[in-house]
Design a protein around this motif. Structure first.
Motif, PDB file in Angstrom:
ATOM      1  N   LEU A   1       1.286  -1.030   0.411  1.00  0.00           N
ATOM      2  CA  LEU A   1       0.002  -0.253   0.071  1.00  0.00           C
ATOM      3  C   LEU A   1       0.925   0.828   0.151  1.00  0.00           C
ATOM      4  N   THR A   2       0.662   2.347  -0.324  1.00  0.00           N
ATOM      5  CA  THR A   2       1.411   3.497  -0.730  1.00  0.00           C
ATOM      6  C   THR A   2       0.054   4.815   0.181  1.00  0.00           C
ATOM      7  N   LEU A   3       0.986   4.899   0.821  1.00  0.00           N
ATOM      8  CA  LEU A   3       0.019   6.123   2.000  1.00  0.00           C
ATOM      9  C   LEU A   3       0.247   7.873   1.052  1.00  0.00           C
ATOM     10  N   VAL A   4      -0.036   8.395   1.202  1.00  0.00           N
ATOM     11  CA  VAL A   4      -0.313   9.454  -0.009  1.00  0.00           C
ATOM     12  C   VAL A   4      -1.086  10.334   1.118  1.00  0.00           C
ATOM     13  N   ILE A   5      -0.284  11.369   1.446  1.00  0.00           N
ATOM     14  CA  ILE A   5      -0.642  12.494   2.718  1.00  0.00           C
ATOM     15  C   ILE A   5      -1.228  13.784   1.375  1.00  0.00           C
ATOM     16  N   SER A   6      -2.430  15.094   2.621  1.00  0.00           N
ATOM     17  CA  SER A   6      -3.079  15.154   1.461  1.00  0.00           C
ATOM     18  C   SER A   6      -3.520  16.643   2.404  1.00  0.00           C
TER      19      SER A   6
ATOM     20  N   ALA B   1      -5.022  13.009   5.673  1.00  0.00           N
ATOM     21  CA  ALA B   1      -4.480  14.346   6.669  1.00  0.00           C
ATOM     22  C   ALA B   1      -3.659  14.255   7.189  1.00  0.00           C
ATOM     23  N   PRO B   2      -2.680  15.266   7.639  1.00  0.00           N
ATOM     24  CA  PRO B   2      -2.039  14.616   8.216  1.00  0.00           C
ATOM     25  C   PRO B   2      -2.060  14.750   9.655  1.00  0.00           C
ATOM     26  N   GLU B   3      -3.154  15.500  10.132  1.00  0.00           N
ATOM     27  CA  GLU B   3      -3.845  14.997  10.957  1.00  0.00           C
ATOM     28  C   GLU B   3      -3.862  13.378  12.203  1.00  0.00           C
ATOM     29  N   ARG B   4      -4.623  13.232  10.640  1.00  0.00           N
ATOM     30  CA  ARG B   4      -5.361  11.617  11.103  1.00  0.00           C
ATOM     31  C   ARG B   4      -4.051  10.700  11.133  1.00  0.00           C
ATOM     32  N   ILE B   5      -2.938  11.308  10.402  1.00  0.00           N
ATOM     33  CA  ILE B   5      -1.683   9.819  10.387  1.00  0.00           C
ATOM     34  C   ILE B   5      -1.620  10.009  11.557  1.00  0.00           C
ATOM     35  N   MET B   6      -1.005  10.971  11.743  1.00  0.00           N
ATOM     36  CA  MET B   6       0.154  11.489  13.542  1.00  0.00           C
ATOM     37  C   MET B   6      -0.323  10.518  14.534  1.00  0.00           C
ATOM     38  N   SER B   7      -1.833   9.937  14.706  1.00  0.00           N
ATOM     39  CA  SER B   7      -1.922   8.919  15.697  1.00  0.00           C
ATOM     40  C   SER B   7      -1.336   7.640  15.822  1.00  0.00           C
TER      41      SER B   7
ATOM     42  N   ASP C   1       2.757  28.720   2.265  1.00  0.00           N
ATOM     43  CA  ASP C   1       1.822  27.877   2.629  1.00  0.00           C
ATOM     44  C   ASP C   1       2.505  26.776   3.765  1.00  0.00           C
ATOM     45  N   PHE C   2       2.527  27.506   4.665  1.00  0.00           N
ATOM     46  CA  PHE C   2       3.208  26.834   6.002  1.00  0.00           C
ATOM     47  C   PHE C   2       2.094  26.499   7.102  1.00  0.00           C
ATOM     48  N   ARG C   3       2.488  24.341   6.824  1.00  0.00           N
ATOM     49  CA  ARG C   3       1.307  24.221   8.304  1.00  0.00           C
ATOM     50  C   ARG C   3       1.665  23.938   9.339  1.00  0.00           C
ATOM     51  N   PRO C   4       1.273  23.777  10.920  1.00  0.00           N
ATOM     52  CA  PRO C   4       2.170  23.110  11.319  1.00  0.00           C
ATOM     53  C   PRO C   4       1.900  21.588  11.537  1.00  0.00           C
ATOM     54  N   GLU C   5       0.845  21.182  11.218  1.00  0.00           N
ATOM     55  CA  GLU C   5       0.567  19.949  11.565  1.00  0.00           C
ATOM     56  C   GLU C   5       1.857  19.049  10.831  1.00  0.00           C
ATOM     57  N   TYR C   6       2.102  19.841   9.314  1.00  0.00           N
ATOM     58  CA  TYR C   6       3.053  19.144   8.546  1.00  0.00           C
ATOM     59  C   TYR C   6       4.057  18.490   8.833  1.00  0.00           C
ATOM     60  N   ARG C   7       4.796  19.759  10.049  1.00  0.00           N
ATOM     61  CA  ARG C   7       6.302  19.637  10.560  1.00  0.00           C
ATOM     62  C   ARG C   7       6.076  17.982  11.201  1.00  0.00           C
ATOM     63  N   GLN C   8       4.810  17.515  11.929  1.00  0.00           N
ATOM     64  CA  GLN C   8       4.612  15.933  12.799  1.00  0.00           C
ATOM     65  C   GLN C   8       5.560  15.477  11.694  1.00  0.00           C
ATOM     66  N   LEU C   9       5.469  15.495  10.209  1.00  0.00           N
ATOM     67  CA  LEU C   9       5.591  14.420   9.592  1.00  0.00           C
ATOM     68  C   LEU C   9       6.948  12.957  10.147  1.00  0.00           C
TER      69      LEU C   9
ATOM     70  N   ASP D   1      14.546  22.429   3.432  1.00  0.00           N
ATOM     71  CA  ASP D   1      14.216  22.309   4.189  1.00  0.00           C
ATOM     72  C   ASP D   1      12.891  21.689   4.693  1.00  0.00           C
ATOM     73  N   LEU D   2      12.946  21.309   3.164  1.00  0.00           N
ATOM     74  CA  LEU D   2      11.416  19.786   3.510  1.00  0.00           C
ATOM     75  C   LEU D   2      12.708  18.897   3.701  1.00  0.00           C
ATOM     76  N   ILE D   3      13.985  18.680   3.295  1.00  0.00           N
ATOM     77  CA  ILE D   3      14.858  17.363   3.688  1.00  0.00           C
ATOM     78  C   ILE D   3      14.946  17.411   4.845  1.00  0.00           C
ATOM     79  N   THR D   4      15.467  18.390   5.747  1.00  0.00           N
ATOM     80  CA  THR D   4      15.817  18.713   7.048  1.00  0.00           C
ATOM     81  C   THR D   4      14.423  18.507   7.969  1.00  0.00           C
ATOM     82  N   GLN D   5      13.396  19.456   7.369  1.00  0.00           N
ATOM     83  CA  GLN D   5      11.778  18.737   8.781  1.00  0.00           C
ATOM     84  C   GLN D   5      12.042  17.376   8.410  1.00  0.00           C
ATOM     85  N   LEU D   6      11.797  16.686   7.016  1.00  0.00           N
ATOM     86  CA  LEU D   6      11.080  15.252   6.904  1.00  0.00           C
ATOM     87  C   LEU D   6      12.186  13.848   7.084  1.00  0.00           C
ATOM     88  N   SER D   7      13.701  15.052   8.001  1.00  0.00           N
ATOM     89  CA  SER D   7      14.608  14.175   8.278  1.00  0.00           C
ATOM     90  C   SER D   7      14.726  12.707   6.755  1.00  0.00           C
TER      91      SER D   7
END
Length: 688
Positions: free
Chosen positions: A10-15, A65-71, A100-108, A134-140
């Motif tokens: 399965l491929t997960l797409v975060i949207s 969505a990222p909010e659902r994924i992070m539980s 369009d910075f969204r704080p919840e995306y940081r949790q990924l 920044d994407l490379i750094t924040q998404l590790s």
């Protein structure tokens, strides 16, 4: 990206948006792909059913969505479902440097840690070099490969008009395109409703869209637009990210966007099917002032400073007299190689120039007189009001009607004087203050010009204020077809879409309908050859469209259309003197002019691998002055040489596997080209 040759996994797409997930899943399902989404729009029963289907391995793609994924519970479910790839869509939302910075995306990054062996890919259409890092750094991301495609959208035409009467300008433009879909971006909620109401009064189906509407009304308006029941959506920036409507033929910015990334992304909602589309921006410095006042009220001063810099870049773009494509691509670090892009107002309609020496003297003299009378400078609008003899409260307050320059510019309109002033600022004769008041004053250069009894002539350009496109050149992406049949096919598409309660483009896009309307397919084999038609689409819709074509041809003759392939670019026509195809020679010449492989591919509409093949061909016959270091490192060259000593140079497959697939086929092909050139007696053959 969907992994597993046995069809499992399965491929997960975060949207980021519910509407975006639904549109993309609908399109995938219509093409026979097992895809689904999980979000708050589902009722408990549907959510449970989809979860059970995921447990049973029925899906290949899952959107969430990222909010659902992070539980923690959801992450456990991902492991149970066998997620073996993760795609982060709209990835610029991760970066505080993005638009369009969204704080919840940081949790990924936490998801990255929870699934350490699962490969991640981050996807965005609007990432500057700073955002990419920044994407490379924040998404590790671990030593990621970075792919930067061309930012050029060749089928989009960019136009910037001086903003005079925006509602009238919007109507004049839309009135010529009543049957086409368009988006009009407006800064305020009130503005969206004002323009939508004005268009509706003139018989144009238009609706507003903004965050102030009730959720149900907002959804209904969006759905009506997606289903071609209304032609125009007048929206704030809240609209657009959640849609993938391919047949939007124009995007109008009635107000100034806050940054170049937003402008690029929003204009990119036009012409997603590759057909010619228009992007129009109405520009006024008044919009800038409103935006700056808003920033002054922000408590986060660092964020305000970033936004102010981004806004300055947007104004620089709007005021530039250079090719729009050159400036737009340059913002993202890409160089446009040609003198004329053939797709913007500057290149398609070179502006008329005129001797503006007298106008420059009047304008600069007025600045001097205002400064002398009041002891301070004022804004551009006030200067223009003095020149045109306006009777305003400010003019009376400061007694500017007594100035010798009062009314000396009545021979030009206010928009004309605003444009003259902007160009004089660009020339350095005048300057805007750096504070938020944006007052205008004469520079030392301008004073020297006024003092010179025989000043050098000043040449300026006239800026059109009409929304009418005057380009008569054939646009990139245009597909000539039987327009009457095309309209019939649109009717069939709308009926099928309504029956299935999906947007029409889910059935077929305009590009596919145009190909049907130029090839007149009347059987399965011919229909399957049409671009955009697969076996699933044939099974679901083929009979209806074949019937429409047959019916049309009972009363109409078939029309003939020229070959779509660009003239002068045959696939493999060989030059007798150099044994190099003309198309390969063209790519080699572009590379010799310091264009990258990706830039050449974007310009020519070809794949990068095809361009690599062209360049390799040119290297082999010594028609390209290139070095191995242009393509691969010395270390990689040594690794390849070692593998060649063991496996030979003829077949690239064994080399690719011997190098653990770490070096691409394109690189190996280029190495073989240099090897062949430097070893004339070597017998090499190309294998696919």
């Amino acid at each position: 990206l969907m992994r597993g040759s046995d069809g499992t996994g399965l491929t997960l797409v975060i949207s980021p948006l519910i509407a975006l997930m639904k549109d993309q899943v609908d399109a995938l399902v219509a093409n026979g792909v097992a895809a689904t989404f999980l979000n708050s729009s589902l009722d408990p029963a549907e959510l449970q059913q989809r979860t059970q289907d995921l447990d049973a391995g029925k899906y290949r793609l899952l959107y969430a969505a990222p909010e659902r994924i992070m539980s923690s519970a959801f992450i456990d479910s991902l492991r149970r479902w066998g997620v073996n790839a993760v795609a982060v869509d709209e990835a610029h939302c991760v970066s505080e440097w993005g638009h369009d910075f969204r704080p919840e995306y940081r949790q990924l990054s936490q998801l990255r840690a929870a699934l350490p062996e699962v490969p991640f890919i981050a996807l965005t259409a609007t990432a500057t070099a700073q955002v990419r890092q920044d994407l490379i750094t924040q998404l590790s991301l671990k030593d990621p490969q970075v792919f930067v495609a061309s930012f050029n959208r060749p089928n989009l035409n960019y136009t910037i008009l001086g903003k005079a009467k925006p509602v009238r300008q919007v109507f004049d433009f839309v009135d010529q395109r009543r049957d086409e879909a368009g988006i009009i971006y407006v800064q305020s909620r009130k503005g969206t409703e004002k323009i939508a109401s004005a268009l509706s009064r003139e018989g144009i189906k238009a609706l507003p869209y903004h965050a102030g509407l009730e959720g149900d009304e907002r959804s209904r308006n969006q759905e009506a637009f997606l289903r071609d029941e209304v032609q125009v959506i007048c929206a704030t920036v809240a609209f657009g990210m959640g849609i993938d409507k391919p047949n939007v033929r124009y995007v109008i910015h009635a107000d100034l966007p806050k940054n170049v990334e937003s402008y690029y992304q929003e204009t990119g909602r036009a012409g997603r099917d590759g057909l010619p589309s228009e992007c129009v921006l109405l520009f006024s410095k008044g919009d800038l002032m409103r935006n700056l006042r808003f920033l002054d009220e922000m408590t986060d001063h660092e964020a305000a400073a970033v936004a102010r810099r981004q806004m300055t870049k947007m104004v620089d773009y709007a005021e530039s007299s250079r090719c729009r494509r050159v400036d737009l691509l340059g913002y993202f670090g890409e160089t446009w190689p040609d003198d004329n892009c053939g797709g913007c107002d500057i290149c398609l309609n070179p502006r008329e120039t005129f001797d503006a020496t007298l106008e420059a003297q009047k304008f600069l003299s007025c600045l001097v007189r205002i400064q002398q009378k009041s002891g301070f400078s004022l804004g551009m609008n006030h200067v223009v009001e003095v020149l045109t003899g306006a009777n305003t409260e400010k003019i009376r307050k400061w007694q500017h009607e007594t100035l010798s320059t009062y009314g000396i510019g009545k021979d030009h309109s206010r928009p004309d004087w605003l444009e003259i002033g902007r160009q004089l600022i660009g020339m350095g004769h005048a300057a805007l203050s750096t504070d938020n008041f944006q007052t205008v004053s004469v520079t030392p250069q301008g004073i020297d010009f006024l003092k010179n009894k025989s000043p050098e002539s000043v040449t300026l350009t006239r800026s059109p204020l009409t929304g009418r496109s005057t380009s008569k050149t054939e646009r990139a992406g245009a597909i000539a077809c039987d327009e009457g049949l095309f309209e019939e096919l649109r009717t069939v598409r709308k009926r099928l879409a309504d029956e299935r309660q999906v947007p029409p483009y889910i059935i077929f896009g305009d590009r596919t309908l145009r190909h049907i309307a130029r090839s007149y397919p009347q059987n399965q084999a011919a229909f399957l050859e049409v671009s955009g038609v697969g076996q699933q689409k044939w099974s679901d819709f083929g009979a209806d469209f074949i019937a429409a074509v047959d019916s049309w041809l009972t009363t109409h003759e078939k029309l003939d259309f020229p070959d779509e392939k660009p003239a002068g670019r045959p696939k493999r026509k060989m030059n007798s003197d150099d044994d190099l195809s003309e198309t390969a020679l063209e790519s080699a010449e572009m590379f010799q002019k310091n264009q990258t492989i990706d830039q050449i591919a974007a310009t020519r509409g070809l794949k990068p691998s095809t361009i690599c093949k062209h360049i390799a061909d040119a290297i082999k016959v010594s028609k390209l002055d290139a070095s191995p270091r242009d393509f691969y490192s010395e270390e990689d060259e040594q690794r390849i040489a070692t593998a060649v000593a063991q496996h030979g140079i003829n077949a690239l497959g064994p080399l690719h596997h011997a190098l653990d697939k770490a070096i691409s086929y394109d690189t190996l092909n280029l190495y073989r080209a240099f090897y062949s050139r430097n070893t004339p007696d070597a017998q090499t053959e190309e294998l696919t």
